[in-house]
Design an enzyme around this catalytic site. Structure first.
Site, mmCIF file in Angstrom:
data_model
loop_
_atom_site.group_PDB
_atom_site.id
_atom_site.type_symbol
_atom_site.label_atom_id
_atom_site.label_comp_id
_atom_site.label_asym_id
_atom_site.label_seq_id
_atom_site.Cartn_x
_atom_site.Cartn_y
_atom_site.Cartn_z
ATOM 1 N N ASP A 95 0.861 -1.179 0.000
ATOM 2 C CA ASP A 95 0.000 0.000 0.000
ATOM 3 C C ASP A 95 0.901 1.233 0.000
ATOM 4 O O ASP A 95 1.303 1.739 1.045
ATOM 5 C CB ASP A 95 -0.891 -0.020 1.235
ATOM 6 C CG ASP A 95 -2.060 0.949 1.110
ATOM 7 O OD1 ASP A 95 -2.079 1.736 0.141
ATOM 8 O OD2 ASP A 95 -2.954 0.910 1.978
ATOM 9 N N ILE A 96 1.230 1.707 -1.209
ATOM 10 C CA ILE A 96 2.175 2.813 -1.356
ATOM 11 C C ILE A 96 1.521 4.056 -1.957
ATOM 12 O O ILE A 96 2.061 5.144 -1.870
ATOM 13 C CB ILE A 96 3.384 2.396 -2.215
ATOM 14 C CG1 ILE A 96 2.945 1.969 -3.617
ATOM 15 C CG2 ILE A 96 4.164 1.274 -1.540
ATOM 16 C CD1 ILE A 96 4.085 1.681 -4.569
ATOM 17 N N LYS A 97 0.358 3.876 -2.605
ATOM 18 C CA LYS A 97 -0.422 4.986 -3.182
ATOM 19 C C LYS A 97 0.433 5.951 -3.990
ATOM 20 O O LYS A 97 0.347 7.167 -3.837
ATOM 21 C CB LYS A 97 -1.187 5.725 -2.097
ATOM 22 C CG LYS A 97 -2.232 4.853 -1.387
ATOM 23 C CD LYS A 97 -3.049 5.657 -0.400
ATOM 24 C CE LYS A 97 -4.097 4.799 0.276
ATOM 25 N NZ LYS A 97 -3.508 3.864 1.260
ATOM 26 N N ARG A 98 1.256 5.424 -4.873
ATOM 27 C CA ARG A 98 2.088 6.269 -5.719
ATOM 28 C C ARG A 98 1.296 6.783 -6.910
ATOM 29 O O ARG A 98 0.267 6.226 -7.285
ATOM 30 C CB ARG A 98 3.312 5.480 -6.199
ATOM 31 C CG ARG A 98 4.239 4.994 -5.081
ATOM 32 C CD ARG A 98 4.816 6.151 -4.284
ATOM 33 N NE ARG A 98 5.926 5.745 -3.449
ATOM 34 C CZ ARG A 98 5.865 5.543 -2.136
ATOM 35 N NH1 ARG A 98 4.723 5.696 -1.504
ATOM 36 N NH2 ARG A 98 6.944 5.187 -1.451
#
Length: 306
Positions: A95-98
């Site tokens: 879960d890095i939401k880049r």
């Protein structure tokens, strides 16, 4: 994404969130390790072992922010956690939401689909524009690892209406533009890659929260062929019945983090040890395992009642 869809049917739809803050681990256990980060790694591995043995989940979601907050050692723990998950045969979601301009997104894709932080699936924020999604797609090819991504569509936080539910001049909501692009990318990839012709979901899934009951059936029917990552169940207040609606059709995986990581705080089976400060790592891992099995059965029961 196809493998995750298949595992969700085999093991059940639960995703165990390893958003592991050191404060979630009892102080007497943290004190047994040389650092809080080392305690987190030991706890993560203990939970992973129990969940894999019980077949209570199909995947794990690792929220990078908790590891970044622990500095360099935390990022080593992040890397080791991902490697440990992937060694079990279950899916690791980072879960890095880049999401950034092309060259930067390309660097993010290399960083998280190869090397020290290699994972199976990532989360992407599309709100800088759809060109930010393209650099991630090349890693979805089988020869590049068959990676996938969940794109933010309708999230679980109260502020999601600030942007995602905004109406467009030409009609519809902003999130509908995002959903259409997720489907377009999936269709384009399926038609251009023979290995994906028989797949039952696209290379990109969508993040759809379990906290908006009014939207659940509409979103599930509108994006019937899109696999969902479903946050908000449990500690965030999302009910199993909402998650079950979102699990219909192409299906999805329902994330629970604090409800599992902190289950020991309310577990009556370990009340005496909790009260006198003698909890062991295996005690809190067992408590997490019981919470994981409960959540799996709760979700399956709700799905069966649709």
């Amino acid at each position: 994404m196809q493998l995750l869809q298949e595992l969700s049917l085999k093991n059940g739809p639960l995703c165990v969130g390893l958003d592991t803050d050191p404060s979630y681990i009892p102080e007497n256990i943290r004190a047994q390790y040389e650092s809080p980060a080392a305690a987190v790694l030991a706890y993560n591995k203990a939970i992973i072992d129990r969940v894999v043995a019980d077949k209570s989940a199909c995947c794990f979601k690792v929220q990078i922010a908790y590891y970044e907050a622990m500095g360099l050692e935390g990022m080593k723990v992040y890397s080791e956690t991902l490697k440990y998950i992937r060694s079990t045969g279950l899916i690791a979601i980072s879960d890095i939401k880049r999401g950034d301009i092309g060259a930067t997104s390309d660097a993010y894709a290399r960083a998280h689909f190869t090397g020290d932080f290699e994972t199976d699936i990532i989360t992407i924020n599309p709100y800088m524009g759809f060109d930010t999604l393209q650099p991630f797609t090349k890693y979805s090819a089988p020869e590049q690892g068959g990676k996938g991504a969940f794109v933010l569509l309708c999230t679980s936080n109260p502020g999601m209406t600030d942007i995602e539910h905004q109406k467009l001049e030409e009609g519809g909501l902003l999130l509908e533009r995002v959903g259409a692009e997720i489907e377009r990318i999936g269709d384009e990839f399926r038609y251009s890659c023979a290995d994906y012709n028989d797949q039952t979901c696209g290379i990109f899934g969508a993040v759809v929260g379990a906290t908006q009951e009014d939207d659940a059936r509409w979103l599930r029917d509108k994006y019937a062929n899109t696999f969902f990552l479903i946050p908000g169940y449990g500690a965030q207040g999302g009910a199993a019945r909402i998650a079950a609606t979102l699990l219909d059709k192409a299906g999805g995986t329902v994330n629970s983090s604090r409800g599992i990581l902190c289950a020991w705080k309310k577990d009556e089976e370990i009340a005496a040890a909790r009260d006198n400060g003698t909890l062991k790592l295996e005690d809190i891992a067992a408590s997490a395992a019981r919470a994981s099995l409960f959540s799996k059965n709760d979700l399956l029961g709700a799905k069966a009642s649709l």
